[in-house]
Write a protein that holds these residues in place. Structure first.
Motif, PDB file in Angstrom:
ATOM      1  N   TYR A   1     117.799  95.979   0.855  1.00 19.77           N
ATOM      2  CA  TYR A   1     119.002  96.732   0.488  1.00 19.77           C
ATOM      3  C   TYR A   1     119.079  96.881  -1.026  1.00 19.77           C
ATOM      4  N   HIS A   2     119.593  98.034  -1.436  1.00 22.11           N
ATOM      5  CA  HIS A   2     119.952  98.235  -2.831  1.00 22.11           C
ATOM      6  C   HIS A   2     121.465  98.037  -2.933  1.00 22.11           C
ATOM      7  N   VAL A   3     121.886  97.115  -3.777  1.00 23.12           N
ATOM      8  CA  VAL A   3     123.295  96.756  -3.902  1.00 23.12           C
ATOM      9  C   VAL A   3     123.699  96.856  -5.365  1.00 23.12           C
ATOM     10  N   ALA A   4     124.862  97.435  -5.610  1.00 22.27           N
ATOM     11  CA  ALA A   4     125.334  97.575  -6.994  1.00 22.27           C
ATOM     12  C   ALA A   4     126.841  97.359  -7.063  1.00 22.27           C
TER      13      ALA A   4
ATOM     14  N   VAL B   1     130.086  97.813  -9.794  1.00 15.79           N
ATOM     15  CA  VAL B   1     130.433  98.560 -11.002  1.00 15.79           C
ATOM     16  C   VAL B   1     131.890  98.276 -11.377  1.00 15.79           C
ATOM     17  N   TYR B   2     132.130  98.047 -12.672  1.00 17.22           N
ATOM     18  CA  TYR B   2     133.492  97.907 -13.179  1.00 17.22           C
ATOM     19  C   TYR B   2     133.592  98.699 -14.474  1.00 17.22           C
ATOM     20  N   ASP B   3     134.549  99.653 -14.546  1.00 16.72           N
ATOM     21  CA  ASP B   3     134.662 100.512 -15.727  1.00 16.72           C
ATOM     22  C   ASP B   3     135.892 100.219 -16.570  1.00 16.72           C
ATOM     23  N   GLY B   4     136.534  99.070 -16.328  1.00 17.00           N
ATOM     24  CA  GLY B   4     137.743  98.722 -17.053  1.00 17.00           C
ATOM     25  C   GLY B   4     139.005  99.122 -16.328  1.00 17.00           C
ATOM     26  N   VAL B   5     138.861  99.946 -15.294  1.00 17.87           N
ATOM     27  CA  VAL B   5     140.002 100.391 -14.495  1.00 17.87           C
ATOM     28  C   VAL B   5     139.709 100.260 -13.004  1.00 17.87           C
ATOM     29  N   THR B   6     138.519 100.674 -12.614  1.00 13.66           N
ATOM     30  CA  THR B   6     138.137 100.702 -11.207  1.00 13.66           C
ATOM     31  C   THR B   6     136.927  99.809 -10.965  1.00 13.66           C
ATOM     32  N   THR B   7     136.962  99.090  -9.842  1.00 14.88           N
ATOM     33  CA  THR B   7     135.847  98.252  -9.404  1.00 14.88           C
ATOM     34  C   THR B   7     135.251  98.870  -8.147  1.00 14.88           C
ATOM     35  N   GLN B   8     133.923  98.973  -8.108  1.00 17.62           N
ATOM     36  CA  GLN B   8     133.257  99.599  -6.976  1.00 17.62           C
ATOM     37  C   GLN B   8     132.110  98.742  -6.462  1.00 17.62           C
ATOM     38  N   LEU B   9     131.840  98.882  -5.153  1.00 13.17           N
ATOM     39  CA  LEU B   9     130.677  98.271  -4.530  1.00 13.17           C
ATOM     40  C   LEU B   9     129.879  99.355  -3.823  1.00 13.17           C
ATOM     41  N   TRP B  10     128.592  99.442  -4.150  1.00 13.28           N
ATOM     42  CA  TRP B  10     127.691 100.445  -3.579  1.00 13.28           C
ATOM     43  C   TRP B  10     126.582  99.738  -2.809  1.00 13.28           C
ATOM     44  N   VAL B  11     126.230 100.283  -1.636  1.00 11.73           N
ATOM     45  CA  VAL B  11     125.134  99.766  -0.833  1.00 11.73           C
ATOM     46  C   VAL B  11     124.263 100.942  -0.392  1.00 11.73           C
ATOM     47  N   ASN B  12     122.982 100.866  -0.735  1.00 13.00           N
ATOM     48  CA  ASN B  12     122.014 101.921  -0.399  1.00 13.00           C
ATOM     49  C   ASN B  12     122.514 103.307  -0.810  1.00 13.00           C
ATOM     50  N   GLY B  13     123.014 103.394  -2.048  1.00 19.85           N
ATOM     51  CA  GLY B  13     123.425 104.676  -2.611  1.00 19.85           C
ATOM     52  C   GLY B  13     124.749 105.199  -2.117  1.00 19.85           C
ATOM     53  N   GLU B  14     125.484 104.437  -1.322  1.00 16.24           N
ATOM     54  CA  GLU B  14     126.772 104.875  -0.802  1.00 16.24           C
ATOM     55  C   GLU B  14     127.881 103.972  -1.326  1.00 16.24           C
TER      56      GLU B  14
ATOM     57  N   ASP C   1     119.215 105.497  -8.530  1.00 10.37           N
ATOM     58  CA  ASP C   1     118.580 104.188  -8.519  1.00 10.37           C
ATOM     59  C   ASP C   1     118.116 103.823  -7.113  1.00 10.37           C
ATOM     60  N   PHE C   2     118.912 104.182  -6.108  1.00  6.79           N
ATOM     61  CA  PHE C   2     118.534 103.930  -4.726  1.00  6.79           C
ATOM     62  C   PHE C   2     117.416 104.868  -4.271  1.00  6.79           C
ATOM     63  N   GLU C   3     117.577 106.165  -4.532  1.00  8.73           N
ATOM     64  CA  GLU C   3     116.604 107.158  -4.070  1.00  8.73           C
ATOM     65  C   GLU C   3     115.224 106.913  -4.653  1.00  8.73           C
ATOM     66  N   HIS C   4     115.173 106.335  -5.852  1.00  9.83           N
ATOM     67  CA  HIS C   4     113.903 106.102  -6.527  1.00  9.83           C
ATOM     68  C   HIS C   4     112.962 105.251  -5.672  1.00  9.83           C
ATOM     69  N   GLN C   5     113.549 104.305  -4.888  1.00  6.34           N
ATOM     70  CA  GLN C   5     112.713 103.463  -4.025  1.00  6.34           C
ATOM     71  C   GLN C   5     113.345 103.332  -2.641  1.00  6.34           C
ATOM     72  N   LYS C   6     113.837 104.468  -2.159  1.00  7.80           N
ATOM     73  CA  LYS C   6     114.501 104.520  -0.868  1.00  7.80           C
ATOM     74  C   LYS C   6     113.622 104.023   0.264  1.00  7.80           C
ATOM     75  N   GLU C   7     112.308 104.182   0.109  1.00  6.99           N
ATOM     76  CA  GLU C   7     111.398 103.779   1.188  1.00  6.99           C
ATOM     77  C   GLU C   7     111.475 102.286   1.472  1.00  6.99           C
ATOM     78  N   TRP C   8     111.925 101.494   0.497  1.00  4.03           N
ATOM     79  CA  TRP C   8     112.093 100.058   0.749  1.00  4.03           C
ATOM     80  C   TRP C   8     113.120  99.826   1.850  1.00  4.03           C
ATOM     81  N   ALA C   9     114.233 100.543   1.772  1.00  2.00           N
ATOM     82  CA  ALA C   9     115.300 100.362   2.755  1.00  2.00           C
ATOM     83  C   ALA C   9     114.884 100.849   4.137  1.00  2.00           C
ATOM     84  N   GLU C  10     113.853 101.680   4.197  1.00  3.92           N
ATOM     85  CA  GLU C  10     113.400 102.229   5.473  1.00  3.92           C
ATOM     86  C   GLU C  10     112.344 101.357   6.138  1.00  3.92           C
TER      87      GLU C  10
END
Length: 635
Positions: A173-176, A178-191, A247-256
């Protein structure tokens, strides 16, 4: 609403470099570099050090191993002892970590899930103290948590985002986060799977912490990751959606790739051998292995080991061997052998010893240690000091761990720290509030049913062990059970059949306590001087002449005068003792001295009790092995 921003060319170029297999970064461009970037695998792991592409080098704990399954370059962690920490000290490291915004991205494959898990963390999350950030996972999904100065409630406030993708064992899995000072986000496999605006402002870091990779690690907790890590990057900027997608698409084949089966580990004791419930003619030897195995115990009155017994198990990992037909108050030696059910690999414990229970006319001794929770450094030292006095057994009045539902706390904190003691003497515990009545407690303990209360005899003493998390009033199951047991004991004494001289009770919450704030803030007003739910039970102690009650819960030491009818006496009554100094964060007595208090002390400690017929000597020792309290009782 999910808004995708188009990346400027220089930013897209930076991400492409970060995700390169070689891990080599070009620094000639004008785009931002990560504050920290690690590629896990060859040739970067050498002599226990993972060389970074940028940022601090990582020092390995345990034995992380190189893994090229699926043809990928990665490092496998065992979920037991292996993980990485930054070599730089926290003050220097803290100054280099992102201060206002952050993006943490990783490629990871998990073999097992835990309640709390960390891919990379710089965190303290202990009660109200919440600071830092962690990209991790729980028992089902990935998580990202962060604390900010704008949401600080005085000692920090951390928000945990939980993803929606159910983690499959052995998948990449690609996991990210993100915090921009206002909003916190969690991304998994580009979503984008979760976001919140609870946090705002600069990142709130703890005063002291460790940057850990492959573990959720703070002052009180350590949860190593089991699985594989390929890459991690930490930026001091907030990634846009297009960045994460790229970042996910660059090595998407790993998740597959298909899931990779969990690699069988070299056989080891996850929980080294320990002892349970000694009687005059039997004892129970338990252990847990990291893989399914067949376990046997050789034992005898010398290391020639005249006897062998096979252990039984419901899962092939936690094993119990019942050694029977033993001689009373006799010393024995034993050794545990485990054979991997698949590979036939064999491991053995060292030669250990135990002693069957003493008869009523024989002197004996035991230790009392409570609230070892979450501090293996302290509990381990206390265990060694107690073992140095050679007790026959150990009493634990609750809170063996900080969170009873978390298996790692049992294996890597409680059992590992106390093993030099509990591998040679049996221990008799009760449930504390921190056990949370978890299955792990009942799984690891082999006690008379229903296990949350029970009784046993040792020497000339009768012990009654209760669960003070449950009801203890006159109508409760435990009250009525104890009343019957004490009445039966009184009848035995009257007939001269029991051999019991001393009667002891143990449960977690204290009936009497001068703690500063658990039962009312004594710096501002009145206290109930203990847990009022328990007070009705003391009527039984008065009626049947209970000698000593041992409690924990309050992380300090307190011994009362003899108490009867809820008043201190100088002739007869029950002594109540709080012995909560086994490892938990220390607490303080209030400024007002109650009449029942004989002595009180702040500090980690244990109690040693020696009994010879009608004489009982009680000695209490601090973390340096210094005697600080003693009393002798005679009947």
């Amino acid at each position: 609403m999910h808004i995708v921003f188009r990346l400027p060319p220089w930013l897209a170029f930076t991400v492409t470099l970060v995700c390169s297999v070689s891990g080599t970064l070009a620094h000639g461009h004008n785009g931002p570099d990560p504050r920290a970037h690690w590629v896990f695998g060859k040739p970067f792991l050498e002599n226990g050090v993972l060389k970074s592409q940028l940022g601090p080098q990582l020092r390995a704990t345990g034995n992380p191993s190189l893994d090229d399954a699926d043809g990928l370059n990665a490092i496998r962690l065992d979920g037991q002892q292996s993980y990485f920490t930054a070599e730089e000290a926290w003050p220097e490291l803290k100054a280099k970590l992102p201060a206002k915004t952050v993006t943490v991205a990783a490629w990871v494959s998990l073999d097992s899930l835990t309640q709390y898990g960390g891919i990379v963390s710089a965190i303290q999350d202990n009660g109200g103290e919440e600071a830092g950030w962690v990209l991790g996972y729980n028992e089902q999904t990935f998580t990202f948590a962060i604390a900010s100065k704008g949401a600080d409630d005085g000692d920090g406030l951390m928000t945990y985002l939980q993803g929606t993708t159910k983690i499959a064992s052995g998948k990449w899995y690609h996991v990210a986060g993100v915090y921009d000072g206002v909003t916190t986000q969690l991304w998994v496999n580009g979503e984008l799977e979760a976001e919140t605006d609870v946090q705002h402002g600069d990142i709130l870091y703890p005063q002291d912490a460790t940057l850990a990779v492959g573990a959720y690690l703070d002052r009180d907790e350590k949860f190593p990751l089991e699985g594989r890590i390929a890459k991690i990057a930490v930026y001091d900027l907030a990634a846009r959606g297009a960045w994460i997608e790229h970042d996910f698409e660059h090595q998407k084949e790993w998740a597959e790739l298909p899931a990779t089966a969990k690699k069988r580990q070299p056989l080891a004791f996850l929980v080294a051998p320990y002892l349970q419930f000694a009687t005059h003619d039997s004892i129970r030897v338990m252990c847990e292995c990291n893989e399914t195995s067949e376990v046997s115990v050789r034992y005898g009155q010398s290391d020639a080991f005249e006897h062998t017994v096979k252990a039984t198990s419901t899962d092939g990992m936690l094993q119990t061997a019942v050694l029977e037909n033993l001689e009373s108050e006799m010393g024995y030696y034993y050794q545990v052998t485990a054979v991997d059910s698949e590979t036939q690999q064999t491991i053995q414990s060292e030669v250990l010893s135990f002693q069957t229970a003493s008869l009523p006319e024989t002197p004996y001794a035991f230790a009392v240690i409570s609230d070892t929770q979450g501090n293996p450094e302290v509990s381990g030292k206390i265990g060694e000091l107690a073992w140095g006095l050679r007790p026959n057994f150990l009493v634990i009045p609750g809170d063996l761990v900080s969170t009873g539902t978390v298996k790692n706390q049992w294996t890597y904190q409680f059992f590992s720290s106390l093993n030099p003691l509990i591998s040679r003497v049996p221990f008799y515990p009760v449930l504390g509030n921190h056990e949370r009545n978890a299955d792990h407690y009942y799984r690891y303990m082999d006690l008379p049913p229903p296990e949350y209360y029970y009784t046993y005899r040792y020497g000339n003493a009768a012990f009654f062990m209760l669960d003070s998390n449950k009801e203890m009033g006159p109508e409760s199951e435990q009250y009525q059970w104890l009343e019957k047991q004490l009445s039966k004991l009184e009848q035995e004494k009257a007939s001269g059949e029991s051999g019991v001289v001393w009667t002891f009770v143990s449960f977690h919450h204290p009936a009497y306590s001068s703690d500063e704030n658990d039962y009312g803030d004594l710096w501002k007003g009145k206290s109930t001087w203990g847990d009022q739910r328990i007070r009705p039970m003391t009527e039984l102690f008065d009626r049947y002449g209970v000698d000593i009650v041992w409690n924990g819960h309050i992380h300090s030491y307190e011994r009362t005068w003899k108490i009867r009818d809820q008043r201190p006496r100088d002739d007869s009554g029950t002594i109540y003792m709080i012995t909560g100094g086994g490892g938990g964060h220390l607490e303080q007595a209030g400024p007002i001295r109650p009449p029942f208090q004989n002595t009180v002390r702040r500090g980690h400690h244990f109690v040693f009790v020696a009994v010879n017929g009608s004489e009982l000597q009680l000695k209490s020792y601090d973390l340096e092995g210094q005697l600080f309290d003693t009393v002798t009782l005679r009947k």
